[in-house]
Design a protein around this motif. Structure first.
Motif, PDB file in Angstrom:
ATOM      1  N   SER A   1      -5.739  -1.085   0.547  1.00 53.60           N
ATOM      2  CA  SER A   1      -5.809  -0.808   1.971  1.00 53.60           C
ATOM      3  C   SER A   1      -7.207  -1.082   2.522  1.00 53.60           C
ATOM      4  O   SER A   1      -7.362  -1.616   3.626  1.00 53.60           O
ATOM      5  CB  SER A   1      -5.400   0.645   2.195  1.00 53.60           C
TER       6      SER A   1
ATOM      7  N   VAL B   1       0.845  -1.203   0.000  1.00 57.63           N
ATOM      8  CA  VAL B   1       0.000   0.000   0.000  1.00 57.63           C
ATOM      9  C   VAL B   1       0.877   1.248   0.000  1.00 57.63           C
ATOM     10  O   VAL B   1       0.642   2.198  -0.752  1.00 57.63           O
ATOM     11  CB  VAL B   1      -0.935  -0.002   1.231  1.00 57.63           C
ATOM     12  N   TYR B   2       1.910   1.236   0.818  1.00 60.88           N
ATOM     13  CA  TYR B   2       2.804   2.390   0.886  1.00 60.88           C
ATOM     14  C   TYR B   2       3.534   2.590  -0.446  1.00 60.88           C
ATOM     15  O   TYR B   2       3.570   3.701  -0.993  1.00 60.88           O
ATOM     16  CB  TYR B   2       3.820   2.210   2.017  1.00 60.88           C
TER      17      TYR B   2
ATOM     18  N   SER C   1      -3.979   2.116  -4.386  1.00 55.37           N
ATOM     19  CA  SER C   1      -3.456   1.897  -3.044  1.00 55.37           C
ATOM     20  C   SER C   1      -4.575   1.908  -2.010  1.00 55.37           C
ATOM     21  O   SER C   1      -4.608   1.082  -1.086  1.00 55.37           O
ATOM     22  CB  SER C   1      -2.424   2.973  -2.731  1.00 55.37           C
ATOM     23  N   THR C   2      -5.522   2.842  -2.174  1.00 61.09           N
ATOM     24  CA  THR C   2      -6.636   2.923  -1.241  1.00 61.09           C
ATOM     25  C   THR C   2      -7.501   1.665  -1.308  1.00 61.09           C
ATOM     26  O   THR C   2      -7.966   1.166  -0.277  1.00 61.09           O
ATOM     27  CB  THR C   2      -7.492   4.162  -1.547  1.00 61.09           C
TER      28      THR C   2
ATOM     29  N   GLY D   1       1.038   3.667  -3.178  1.00 61.21           N
ATOM     30  CA  GLY D   1       0.414   4.962  -2.917  1.00 61.21           C
ATOM     31  C   GLY D   1       1.407   6.100  -2.866  1.00 61.21           C
ATOM     32  O   GLY D   1       1.274   7.086  -3.591  1.00 61.21           O
TER      33      GLY D   1
END
Lengths: 299, 317
Positions: B290, B273-274, B286-287, B277
């Motif tokens: 997550s 995700v990091y 990414s959202t 994103g």
């Protein structure tokens, strides 16, 4: 009968001895890595490499520290971290205590609703990107507030502090103050806050440690290197192995030599980075042990 | 319920309207206001912004104006050949962590509690708690140095003791990652984890132990029959909390220990995700990833709570 008792006593002693010996071994295992870093940071890197620094330093040198202290990013990181930690702790603890005190008031309307509003945020959040976008839209990027406000109110601490207010400060005190004509705010500052000192100390300690050790928030929101906290300055040295030109400085010798110096710098910067917390913590130990008891959620 | 309480605390005062109650407490709302505002802005608006997981976010149109794309990002994630690996890594890292790090503080607390020499007890506690105060950054820095094949402590010790013939590159090794992650967690937090158990044990009635001694119970019997039953409610609560956070395995350490070579086990959902994103600016994708993680976590949390509330009827309260 008598013999049996003696037997019982001696088995007790054997258990005690084994127990102490076992824990002693554990204590040594836990402490050794830190001790090793300390000796390695003042030893000649070649000796460390050759495995001659298990117990005592060898060919003592302070070169590593000299280079770390010459490094601007470390000094700046220290100052930044102190600033962020002090301001962040003030704001966060103020938010925790005002919230906890208010929701501890038994007669407050919508008390339950407010707690539900907070508890939801413990389990559910927007996640990395939506939060980043809000922080960015509200113009907080590269500001100290980006490290403080997105964290919001530390709900777990609010619950602990509320439990303390509810159980340790008698209702009669508030009533007496009200009869004496003290306003609710006056009661908060003059009666509740002074009596809440023990829990206040615990909150301050936990919050400070969290701010001091935080790096990820700064990594996301602090783009400018001049605003890096200490932990990010350490990241460049420890994780990314970027010893800067100032650190490497006048170096004769080739690549191998450079490698060795880098290792020495790493050891020294670990010590420099870890020392403030490790030195401060034994002095505040009794507070956090008490805090765990005070805040223990009653069944 | 609330009104009932109200009646109890000041029975003499006649019941007032809700509005009057609110006005009477206005100062408390003033104290609450900053926290509520911060929470709305930085906690609730981002929750509302999760909808970009179903949109194609662009900065101009913002949270609510960007084009709706439905499940596109979720499909992309599950279409990625790495997605199963990431989910697996996340769950395994978390499960193994709980399995290893959960029981150790309990055993440690029982043993520390048995020490008669109070001075030794204090000193050992102080030392065992200490690593907790070291930052993740420094911990990972130390691990990288210790595990390095070039003069790292573990390799030097291994060679000196004859376990290994030549240096092993542990930090880049995918098979060693979980062991490193968990062992270092034990080193850092096992001591700290004992606090809650020790403070529970310190409230055990001393006369219970005295009586057991008179009856001839030895130390181990007293631990089994007095101390452990006393700890069970706390253990259950702690266990619920750790399983409730199963999918939120520590991102920071996984990220700092990750190298391009150990990704096979070290790439977890949070690091992905990091990466997607923040580093690649794929905000919507990414959202979505997550959000998937959060939903799984909430399902687990609810399930664990259900199971425990069933169990707890039997075992405690």
């Amino acid at each position: 009968m008598n013999r049996k008792k003696e037997n019982g006593l001696s088995s007790e002693k054997v258990f005690n001895f084994c127990n102490c010996a076992f824990l002693l071994v554990l204590v040594v295992i836990v402490a050794y890595p830190l001790y090793y870093v300390l000796i390695a940071s003042i030893s000649d890197p070649y000796e460390v490499y050759a495995g001659k620094t298990f117990i005592l330093p060898s060919k003592v040198t302070f070169e590593g520290y000299a280079r770390v202290f010459r490094e601007e990013s470390i000094a700046r990181g220290y100052l930044n971290s102190i600033y962020y930690t002090v301001l962040g702790t003030l704001v966060s603890v103020a938010l925790i205590i005002t919230t906890a005190y208010s929701v501890s008031k038994k007669t407050l309307p919508f008390k339950k609703t407010i707690m539900v509003f907070y508890v939801i945020t413990m389990y559910f959040g927007g996640g990395l990107i939506p939060t980043y976008l809000v922080v960015s839209r509200t113009g907080l990027l590269n500001s100290v507030w980006s490290l403080i406000l997105p964290g919001g109110v530390a709900v777990y601490n609010v619950i602990v502090a509320r439990t303390y207010f509810e159980n340790s400060i008698p209702e009669e005190l508030y009533e007496a103050a009200a009869i004496d004509g003290s306003s609710n705010l006056g009661t908060f500052f003059k009666i509740a806050l002074p009596l809440a000192k023990p829990i206040l100390a615990v909150m301050v300690i936990f919050t400070m440690v969290a701010y001091w050790n935080d790096w990820f928030t700064a990594l996301i929101y602090m783009g400018e290197k001049s605003k890096y906290p200490l932990q990010l300055a350490l990241r460049q040295i420890l994780i990314q192995s970027q010893a800067t030109a100032t650190m490497m400085g006048n170096m004769d010798g080739g690549y191998a030599e450079a490698n060795k110096i880098t290792e020495l710098i790493k050891f020294a910067s670990i010590v420099v980075g870890a020392v403030p917390m490790l030195i401060a913590y034994p002095f505040v130990q009794r507070y956090f042990e008490k805090g765990f008891m005070a805040g223990a959620v009653k069944g | 319920m609330k009104k009932g309480k109200q009646g109890n605390t000041n029975a003499a005062v006649p019941k007032e309207s809700l509005w009057k109650q609110v006005v009477k407490h206005w100062e408390f709302y003033v104290l609450l206001l900053p926290g509520i505002l911060v929470t709305i802005i930085y906690k609730y608006i981002p929750i509302y912004g999760i909808q970009i997981a179903f949109r194609d976010y662009n900065a101009v149109d913002g949270f609510f104006g960007s084009a709706w794309v439905g499940l596109k990002w979720f499909q992309r994630f599950f279409g990625n050949y790495n997605s199963v690996r990431m989910i697996r890594n996340t769950i395994l890292l978390s499960l193994y962590s709980i399995l290893w790090t959960f029981p150790i503080p309990i055993i440690l607390a029982l043993l520390i509690n048995q020490i008669r020499q109070k001075r030794f007890q204090r000193v050992s506690q102080t030392i065992l708690y200490a690593p907790h105060f070291i930052s993740v950054m420094i911990l990972c820095g130390m691990l990288r140095i210790f595990l390095s094949p070039y003069g790292g402590l573990i390799n030097i010790l291994g060679e000196a003791l004859g376990f290994i013939r030549e240096p092993v590159n542990l930090i880049d090794s995918a098979s060693a990652f979980r062991t490193i992650y968990i062992a270092s967690s034990i080193w850092q937090d096992a001591g700290w984890g004992t606090i809650i158990y020790i403070s529970t044990l310190s409230s055990v009635d001393a006369s219970l132990h005295e009586a057991a001694k008179v009856d001839g119970a030895n130390a181990i019997q007293r631990i089994m029959h007095i101390d452990i039953p006393e700890l069970i409610p706390v253990i259950v609560i702690q266990l619920i909390m750790s399983f409730g956070n199963l999918m939120n395995v520590g991102f920071e350490k996984a990220y700092l220990l990750q190298t391009s070579l150990n990704k096979e086990t070290s790439e977890i959902i949070a690091t992905y995700v990091y990466e997607q994103g923040m580093l690649k600016a794929m905000y919507s994708f990414s959202t979505a990833v997550s959000l998937f993680n959060t939903v799984v976590n909430i399902i687990l949390l609810v399930a664990v709570n259900k199971i425990c509330s069933k169990l707890s009827d039997v075992s405690f309260v």
